[in-house]
Scaffold this motif. Structure first.
Motif, PDB file in Angstrom:
ATOM      1  N   ARG A   1      -4.817   3.576  11.030  1.00 56.20           N
ATOM      2  CA  ARG A   1      -4.061   4.768  10.650  1.00 56.20           C
ATOM      3  C   ARG A   1      -4.973   5.772   9.944  1.00 56.20           C
ATOM      4  O   ARG A   1      -4.892   6.982  10.184  1.00 56.20           O
ATOM      5  CB  ARG A   1      -2.894   4.388   9.737  1.00 56.20           C
ATOM      6  CG  ARG A   1      -2.044   5.576   9.309  1.00 56.20           C
ATOM      7  CD  ARG A   1      -0.954   5.175   8.348  1.00 56.20           C
ATOM      8  NE  ARG A   1       0.059   4.352   8.994  1.00 56.20           N
ATOM      9  CZ  ARG A   1       1.087   3.786   8.351  1.00 56.20           C
ATOM     10  NH1 ARG A   1       1.199   3.943   7.048  1.00 56.20           N
ATOM     11  NH2 ARG A   1       1.959   3.069   9.013  1.00 56.20           N
TER      12      ARG A   1
ATOM     13  N   ARG B   1      -0.657  -1.335  -2.972  1.00 55.15           N
ATOM     14  CA  ARG B   1       0.541  -0.666  -2.457  1.00 55.15           C
ATOM     15  C   ARG B   1       1.302   0.027  -3.573  1.00 55.15           C
ATOM     16  O   ARG B   1       1.594  -0.550  -4.616  1.00 55.15           O
ATOM     17  CB  ARG B   1       1.458  -1.669  -1.762  1.00 55.15           C
ATOM     18  CG  ARG B   1       0.882  -2.233  -0.465  1.00 55.15           C
ATOM     19  CD  ARG B   1       1.958  -3.013   0.285  1.00 55.15           C
ATOM     20  NE  ARG B   1       2.937  -2.096   0.865  1.00 55.15           N
ATOM     21  CZ  ARG B   1       2.993  -1.809   2.167  1.00 55.15           C
ATOM     22  NH1 ARG B   1       2.110  -2.308   3.005  1.00 55.15           N
ATOM     23  NH2 ARG B   1       3.917  -0.988   2.622  1.00 55.15           N
TER      24      ARG B   1
ATOM     25  N   THR C   1       6.819   5.269   9.100  1.00 54.08           N
ATOM     26  CA  THR C   1       5.671   6.162   9.157  1.00 54.08           C
ATOM     27  C   THR C   1       6.138   7.593   9.080  1.00 54.08           C
ATOM     28  O   THR C   1       7.080   7.983   9.768  1.00 54.08           O
ATOM     29  CB  THR C   1       4.892   5.942  10.467  1.00 54.08           C
ATOM     30  OG1 THR C   1       4.513   4.571  10.540  1.00 54.08           O
ATOM     31  CG2 THR C   1       3.648   6.812  10.498  1.00 54.08           C
ATOM     32  N   SER C   2       5.499   8.394   8.222  1.00 52.72           N
ATOM     33  CA  SER C   2       5.873   9.796   8.086  1.00 52.72           C
ATOM     34  C   SER C   2       5.595  10.536   9.376  1.00 52.72           C
ATOM     35  O   SER C   2       4.588  10.291  10.038  1.00 52.72           O
ATOM     36  CB  SER C   2       5.078  10.439   6.938  1.00 52.72           C
ATOM     37  OG  SER C   2       5.343   9.773   5.738  1.00 52.72           O
TER      38      SER C   2
ATOM     39  N   ARG D   1      -4.313  13.035   2.870  1.00 53.67           N
ATOM     40  CA  ARG D   1      -3.604  11.777   2.656  1.00 53.67           C
ATOM     41  C   ARG D   1      -4.302  10.984   1.555  1.00 53.67           C
ATOM     42  O   ARG D   1      -5.523  10.819   1.595  1.00 53.67           O
ATOM     43  CB  ARG D   1      -3.570  10.934   3.939  1.00 53.67           C
ATOM     44  CG  ARG D   1      -2.778  11.532   5.094  1.00 53.67           C
ATOM     45  CD  ARG D   1      -1.279  11.548   4.801  1.00 53.67           C
ATOM     46  NE  ARG D   1      -0.513  11.987   5.957  1.00 53.67           N
ATOM     47  CZ  ARG D   1      -0.250  13.255   6.260  1.00 53.67           C
ATOM     48  NH1 ARG D   1      -0.726  14.219   5.487  1.00 53.67           N
ATOM     49  NH2 ARG D   1       0.477  13.564   7.322  1.00 53.67           N
TER      50      ARG D   1
ATOM     51  N   ILE E   1      -4.722   7.349   0.210  1.00 56.30           N
ATOM     52  CA  ILE E   1      -4.572   6.012   0.796  1.00 56.30           C
ATOM     53  C   ILE E   1      -5.077   4.998  -0.219  1.00 56.30           C
ATOM     54  O   ILE E   1      -6.227   5.065  -0.660  1.00 56.30           O
ATOM     55  CB  ILE E   1      -5.365   5.906   2.109  1.00 56.30           C
ATOM     56  CG1 ILE E   1      -4.883   6.969   3.100  1.00 56.30           C
ATOM     57  CG2 ILE E   1      -5.249   4.516   2.706  1.00 56.30           C
ATOM     58  CD1 ILE E   1      -5.715   7.069   4.373  1.00 56.30           C
TER      59      ILE E   1
ATOM     60  N   GLU F   1      -0.077   6.231   0.792  1.00 56.88           N
ATOM     61  CA  GLU F   1      -0.024   5.292   1.907  1.00 56.88           C
ATOM     62  C   GLU F   1      -0.836   4.041   1.586  1.00 56.88           C
ATOM     63  O   GLU F   1      -1.867   4.130   0.911  1.00 56.88           O
ATOM     64  CB  GLU F   1      -0.620   5.926   3.175  1.00 56.88           C
ATOM     65  CG  GLU F   1       0.184   7.036   3.776  1.00 56.88           C
ATOM     66  CD  GLU F   1      -0.412   7.500   5.106  1.00 56.88           C
ATOM     67  OE1 GLU F   1      -1.351   6.847   5.604  1.00 56.88           O
ATOM     68  OE2 GLU F   1       0.060   8.511   5.637  1.00 56.88           O
TER      69      GLU F   1
ATOM     70  N   ASP G   1       4.011   2.703  -2.462  1.00 55.56           N
ATOM     71  CA  ASP G   1       4.493   3.494  -1.332  1.00 55.56           C
ATOM     72  C   ASP G   1       5.134   4.823  -1.722  1.00 55.56           C
ATOM     73  O   ASP G   1       5.198   5.739  -0.906  1.00 55.56           O
ATOM     74  CB  ASP G   1       5.497   2.677  -0.516  1.00 55.56           C
ATOM     75  CG  ASP G   1       4.853   1.441   0.102  1.00 55.56           C
ATOM     76  OD1 ASP G   1       3.607   1.376   0.123  1.00 55.56           O
ATOM     77  OD2 ASP G   1       5.591   0.541   0.543  1.00 55.56           O
TER      78      ASP G   1
END
Length: 254
Positions: free
Chosen positions: A134, A122, A3-4, A116, A118, A128, A124
């Motif tokens: 989250r 996926r 996780t960032s 962000r 999202i 995200e 990555d």
């Protein structure tokens, strides 16, 4: 996956957005809204203008998430109609929404708005993966969440994805930015005598085929009593004004 870390410069959440009706909303715009006067692709000045609209609402303390279509780059349904296999065409459309989301993220962060992207698929290295808790935490920290790649499944539109995410994020309304200032009984561009609704029910939208969103999205909003505010994204300050109870729009509700 790691996780960032949380940037030290992230703003502290405001306890109460000042002068607004809503605390958390989802903004849905089409990919075509990012084209400007072009017939295809991204028009950077238009992307910047929309980002400024979002930034002005974010400055009020409202928690914002976004869903952007991909029709300016690729439409899955049209690709399918031209002979491409539907599932493949839809996945290509999902990837187009990721490109638009990254463009909007760049424009927002140039305005110092923490953002962000999202995705439901996926990838990555660029975004995200979608994890509901989250994403909610990002909103609580006043980061703008841009949901991309639809629901991650073919045969579902970004309208349905927007309604799904709005419900999952406990948004109080969906704001759908269009080229006109609300919902009309017929196309106001083609018919000067078209009449605008101030309010309209979910059932009337479905029965009269008013074209606000696709039927699945309207039904999902109706089942969860989630209002849809349709307004003009072309009017400067329109998004902020409507949140403050001003301007012209149509409210779709039960």
């Amino acid at each position: 996956m790691t996780t960032s870390p949380v940037p030290a410069t992230d703003p502290t959440p405001d306890p109460d957005p000042a002068g607004t009706t809503y605390r958390r909303v989802l903004l849905k715009i089409s990919g075509e809204a990012l084209m400007g006067d072009q017939g295809f692709g991204l028009h950077p000045p238009t992307v910047q203008r929309i980002a400024q609209e979002v930034q002005s609402v974010h400055a009020l303390g409202v928690e914002i998430c976004m869903v952007i279509g991909g029709g300016n780059i690729f439409r899955g349904l049209q690709g399918s109609a031209q002979g491409m296999e539907r599932t493949t065409a839809d996945y290509m459309g999902m990837l187009a929404t990721v490109m638009n989301a990254l463009a909007m993220q760049s424009a927002l962060e140039a305005l110092r708005v923490h953002t962000r992207v999202i995705t439901a698929i996926r990838m990555d290295e660029v975004a995200e993966p979608y994890i509901r808790r989250r994403a909610v935490r990002h909103l609580e920290k006043k980061r703008v969440c841009i949901f991309a790649a639809g629901t991650g499944n073919p045969y579902f539109t970004t309208d349905t994805a927007a309604t799904l995410r709005a419900n999952e994020m406990s948004c109080e309304a969906i704001f759908k930015g269009t080229k006109v200032d609300g919902v009309y009984d017929k196309d106001p561009i083609k018919h000067p005598d078209a009449k605008r609704y101030d309010q309209v029910s979910y059932d009337d939208v479905l029965a009269k085929r008013l074209g606000v969103m696709d039927a699945s999205a309207i039904a999902l909003a109706r089942d969860n009593n989630l209002p849809i505010i349709v307004f003009s994204l072309d009017e400067p300050g329109g998004f902020r004004g409507i949140l403050a109870g001003e301007g012209t729009y149509t409210k779709v509700h039960g």
